[in-house]
Design a protein around this motif. Structure first.
Motif, mmCIF file in Angstrom:
data_model
loop_
_atom_site.group_PDB
_atom_site.id
_atom_site.type_symbol
_atom_site.label_atom_id
_atom_site.label_comp_id
_atom_site.label_asym_id
_atom_site.label_seq_id
_atom_site.Cartn_x
_atom_site.Cartn_y
_atom_site.Cartn_z
ATOM 1 N N TRP A 213 1.169 -9.025 -4.805
ATOM 2 C CA TRP A 213 3.049 -8.937 -4.596
ATOM 3 C C TRP A 213 3.534 -8.403 -4.287
ATOM 4 O O TRP A 213 4.716 -8.577 -3.259
ATOM 5 C CB TRP A 213 3.795 -9.820 -5.770
ATOM 6 N N PHE A 214 3.119 -6.621 -4.503
ATOM 7 C CA PHE A 214 3.868 -5.278 -4.385
ATOM 8 C C PHE A 214 4.481 -5.238 -2.895
ATOM 9 O O PHE A 214 4.577 -4.969 -2.521
ATOM 10 C CB PHE A 214 3.289 -4.657 -5.440
ATOM 11 N N PRO A 215 2.907 -5.746 -2.112
ATOM 12 C CA PRO A 215 2.614 -5.294 -0.539
ATOM 13 C C PRO A 215 3.787 -6.110 0.085
ATOM 14 O O PRO A 215 4.420 -6.136 0.835
ATOM 15 C CB PRO A 215 1.470 -4.946 -0.131
ATOM 16 N N PHE A 216 3.663 -7.453 -0.217
ATOM 17 C CA PHE A 216 4.573 -8.438 0.436
ATOM 18 C C PHE A 216 6.256 -8.483 0.218
ATOM 19 O O PHE A 216 6.680 -8.005 1.573
ATOM 20 C CB PHE A 216 4.206 -9.370 -0.166
ATOM 21 N N PHE A 217 6.698 -7.915 -0.664
ATOM 22 C CA PHE A 217 7.625 -8.013 -1.311
ATOM 23 C C PHE A 217 8.087 -6.144 -0.729
ATOM 24 O O PHE A 217 9.461 -5.665 -0.733
ATOM 25 C CB PHE A 217 8.870 -8.187 -2.766
ATOM 26 N N LEU A 218 7.290 -5.319 -0.917
ATOM 27 C CA LEU A 218 7.994 -3.768 -0.101
ATOM 28 C C LEU A 218 8.055 -3.987 1.423
ATOM 29 O O LEU A 218 8.883 -3.847 1.568
ATOM 30 C CB LEU A 218 6.504 -2.989 -0.635
ATOM 31 N N THR A 219 6.969 -5.494 2.037
ATOM 32 C CA THR A 219 7.517 -5.037 3.178
ATOM 33 C C THR A 219 8.295 -6.171 3.595
ATOM 34 O O THR A 219 9.080 -5.593 4.980
ATOM 35 C CB THR A 219 6.397 -5.489 3.777
ATOM 36 N N TRP A 240 -0.124 -14.255 2.882
ATOM 37 C CA TRP A 240 -1.363 -15.189 2.916
ATOM 38 C C TRP A 240 -1.584 -14.372 1.275
ATOM 39 O O TRP A 240 -2.306 -14.530 0.267
ATOM 40 C CB TRP A 240 -1.748 -15.192 3.753
ATOM 41 N N LEU A 241 -1.851 -13.163 1.411
ATOM 42 C CA LEU A 241 -2.015 -12.191 -0.070
ATOM 43 C C LEU A 241 -1.225 -12.766 -0.905
ATOM 44 O O LEU A 241 -1.133 -12.648 -2.296
ATOM 45 C CB LEU A 241 -1.286 -10.959 0.314
ATOM 46 N N GLY A 242 0.544 -13.040 -0.951
ATOM 47 C CA GLY A 242 1.446 -13.255 -2.433
ATOM 48 C C GLY A 242 0.669 -14.322 -2.643
ATOM 49 O O GLY A 242 1.330 -15.483 -3.455
ATOM 50 N N TYR A 243 0.495 -15.585 -1.554
ATOM 51 C CA TYR A 243 0.427 -16.820 -1.944
ATOM 52 C C TYR A 243 -1.141 -17.161 -2.747
ATOM 53 O O TYR A 243 -1.378 -17.937 -3.450
ATOM 54 C CB TYR A 243 -0.295 -18.095 -0.897
ATOM 55 N N CYS A 244 -1.931 -16.267 -2.477
ATOM 56 C CA CYS A 244 -3.689 -15.459 -3.508
ATOM 57 C C CYS A 244 -3.426 -15.673 -4.900
ATOM 58 O O CYS A 244 -3.914 -15.776 -5.348
ATOM 59 C CB CYS A 244 -4.685 -14.821 -2.386
ATOM 60 N N ASN A 245 -1.720 -15.201 -5.194
ATOM 61 C CA ASN A 245 -2.018 -15.209 -6.615
ATOM 62 C C ASN A 245 -1.761 -15.585 -7.210
ATOM 63 O O ASN A 245 -2.416 -16.336 -8.049
ATOM 64 C CB ASN A 245 -0.769 -13.841 -6.604
ATOM 65 N N SER A 246 -0.546 -17.412 -6.216
ATOM 66 C CA SER A 246 -1.121 -18.340 -7.219
ATOM 67 C C SER A 246 -1.905 -19.273 -7.267
ATOM 68 O O SER A 246 -2.138 -20.084 -7.835
ATOM 69 C CB SER A 246 0.457 -19.045 -6.513
ATOM 70 N N ALA A 247 -2.528 -19.199 -6.622
ATOM 71 C CA ALA A 247 -4.103 -19.888 -5.935
ATOM 72 C C ALA A 247 -5.385 -19.218 -6.704
ATOM 73 O O ALA A 247 -6.298 -20.632 -7.582
ATOM 74 C CB ALA A 247 -4.802 -19.960 -4.588
ATOM 75 N N VAL A 248 -4.827 -18.018 -7.717
ATOM 76 C CA VAL A 248 -5.955 -17.187 -8.393
ATOM 77 C C VAL A 248 -5.419 -17.142 -9.823
ATOM 78 O O VAL A 248 -6.612 -17.884 -10.765
ATOM 79 C CB VAL A 248 -6.443 -16.302 -7.983
ATOM 80 N N ASN A 249 -4.235 -17.498 -9.907
ATOM 81 C CA ASN A 249 -3.385 -17.627 -11.660
ATOM 82 C C ASN A 249 -4.841 -18.863 -12.293
ATOM 83 O O ASN A 249 -4.881 -18.196 -13.699
ATOM 84 C CB ASN A 249 -2.364 -17.397 -11.794
ATOM 85 N N PRO A 250 -4.337 -20.244 -11.865
ATOM 86 C CA PRO A 250 -5.367 -20.926 -12.723
ATOM 87 C C PRO A 250 -6.638 -20.765 -12.969
ATOM 88 O O PRO A 250 -7.680 -21.148 -14.177
ATOM 89 C CB PRO A 250 -4.963 -22.198 -11.612
ATOM 90 N N PHE A 251 -7.307 -19.940 -12.302
ATOM 91 C CA PHE A 251 -8.783 -19.993 -12.820
ATOM 92 C C PHE A 251 -8.447 -19.006 -13.587
ATOM 93 O O PHE A 251 -10.044 -18.787 -14.401
ATOM 94 C CB PHE A 251 -9.193 -19.275 -11.404
ATOM 95 N N ILE A 252 -8.175 -17.530 -13.831
ATOM 96 C CA ILE A 252 -7.984 -16.599 -14.167
ATOM 97 C C ILE A 252 -7.328 -17.432 -16.011
ATOM 98 O O ILE A 252 -8.549 -17.062 -16.402
ATOM 99 C CB ILE A 252 -6.978 -15.492 -14.032
#
Length: 310
Positions: A213-219, A240-252
């Motif tokens: 999320w940091f690269p997205f909000f900085l950009t 899409w990198l920010g979206y990946c966080n929501s995608a991988v959280n359930p698996f983590i």
């Protein structure tokens, strides 16, 4: 809805870190009094209400964007062009303020884990010293060094009385050890240690969260102040990198946190996506010492007895 779901995801991570901070640092003995069922429900509702407010109200009132974009925008495209004030306010609510809280909470938890680790080392040293001298202390409490005590030290002396005295001393020492091992203080320490171990795993979430999320909000901030300076390919990448966080959280959560696994399995069972989930009977027990999950697995065979809860 992009803003709604992204904000809700980050605010939920903030609430989880807040809960862990109360559980480990702030009030490990009484945190359950703060996080009652009503409070938890209100926190969840608040996350979604704030997410809808920060997205729906500004966007549908057109106060989120610039006048040039409103005049020249193409109705066939879904460009999200924001003005400076909305970029600052929305990013602060959606990322910067929650991230500051998450980093602070995990820093406190990490410091607590380090202190706990050092205390455990000192406790093991003291416990070893105590164990070495506890035998003589117990013998002294049984009486003077008579034939029974002498028999405990020297098995060849006074065999009859020594056996009785030895058995009595061992029984009392065993009772003492059981009392120490089952005392509330020890149980609280064990529960706190388990919570700290779980909090260490949360650092994985923190690292993944910041990387995504940091690269997205900085950009997001830079692009709102310097229009058409950031390349389109970079905006697409961090988007899409920010979206990946929501995608991988359930698996983590499902892999690293056993306490979330029953909830995932029950949810999948209710949705009909996991037929094996209905065979498990799970009990949830929350106490002042921590949160414990017990699982009881039923068997398909009617001849085999049902095992006790683990």
């Amino acid at each position: 809805m992009d803003v709604v779901f992204s904000t809700a995801s980050i605010l939920n991570l903030f609430c989880i870190s807040l809960y862990r901070w109360f559980q480990i640092v702030r009030s490990p003995e009484t945190y359950h009094q703060y996080f009652t069922k009503t409070v938890v429900i209100l926190l969840i509702i608040s996350c979604w209400v704030v997410s809808f407010i920060i997205a729906i109200v500004p966007i549908y009132t057109n106060i989120y964007t610039t006048q040039d974009f409103l005049i020249n925008r193409d109705n066939c495209r879904c460009d999200f062009i924001v003005n400076q004030w909305y970029a600052l306010v929305s990013s602060s609510v959606s990322f910067w303020l929650p991230s500051a809280g998450i980093i602070y909470f995990y820093y406190q938890i990490t410091m607590c884990a380090i202190e706990k680790h050092r205390a455990d080392i000192k406790h093991q040293i003291r416990r070893s010293t105590f164990s070495a001298g506890s035998g003589l202390t117990q013998i002294a409490n049984l009486g003077t060094f008579s034939s029974g005590t002498q028999g405990l030290i020297d098995p060849l002396a006074a065999p009859d009385s020594s056996s009785r005295t030895s058995y009595s001393s061992q029984y009392q020492m065993g009772s003492l050890n059981r009392t120490i091992s089952t005392s509330p203080a020890v149980e609280r320490n064990e529960s706190l240690r388990e919570n700290i171990n779980a909090a260490k795993t949360l650092l994985i979430l923190l690292v993944v969260y910041l990387v995504c999320w940091f690269p997205f909000f900085l950009t997001y901030i830079i692009d709102s102040f310097t229009y058409n300076v950031v390349p389109d390919y970079w905006i697409t990448f961090v988007f899409w990198l920010g979206y990946c966080n929501s995608a991988v959280n359930p698996f983590i959560y499902a892999v690293k946190f056993k306490e979330f696994q029953p909830a995932f399995l029950d949810t999948l069972g209710c949705l009909g996506l996991c037929t094996c989930c209905n065979k498990d009977v799970r009990n949830f027990n929350s106490s002042a010492q921590g949160v414990h999950f017990r699982e009881q697995h039923t068997r398909t065979s009617t001849t085999e007895p049902k095992p006790n809860a683990v």
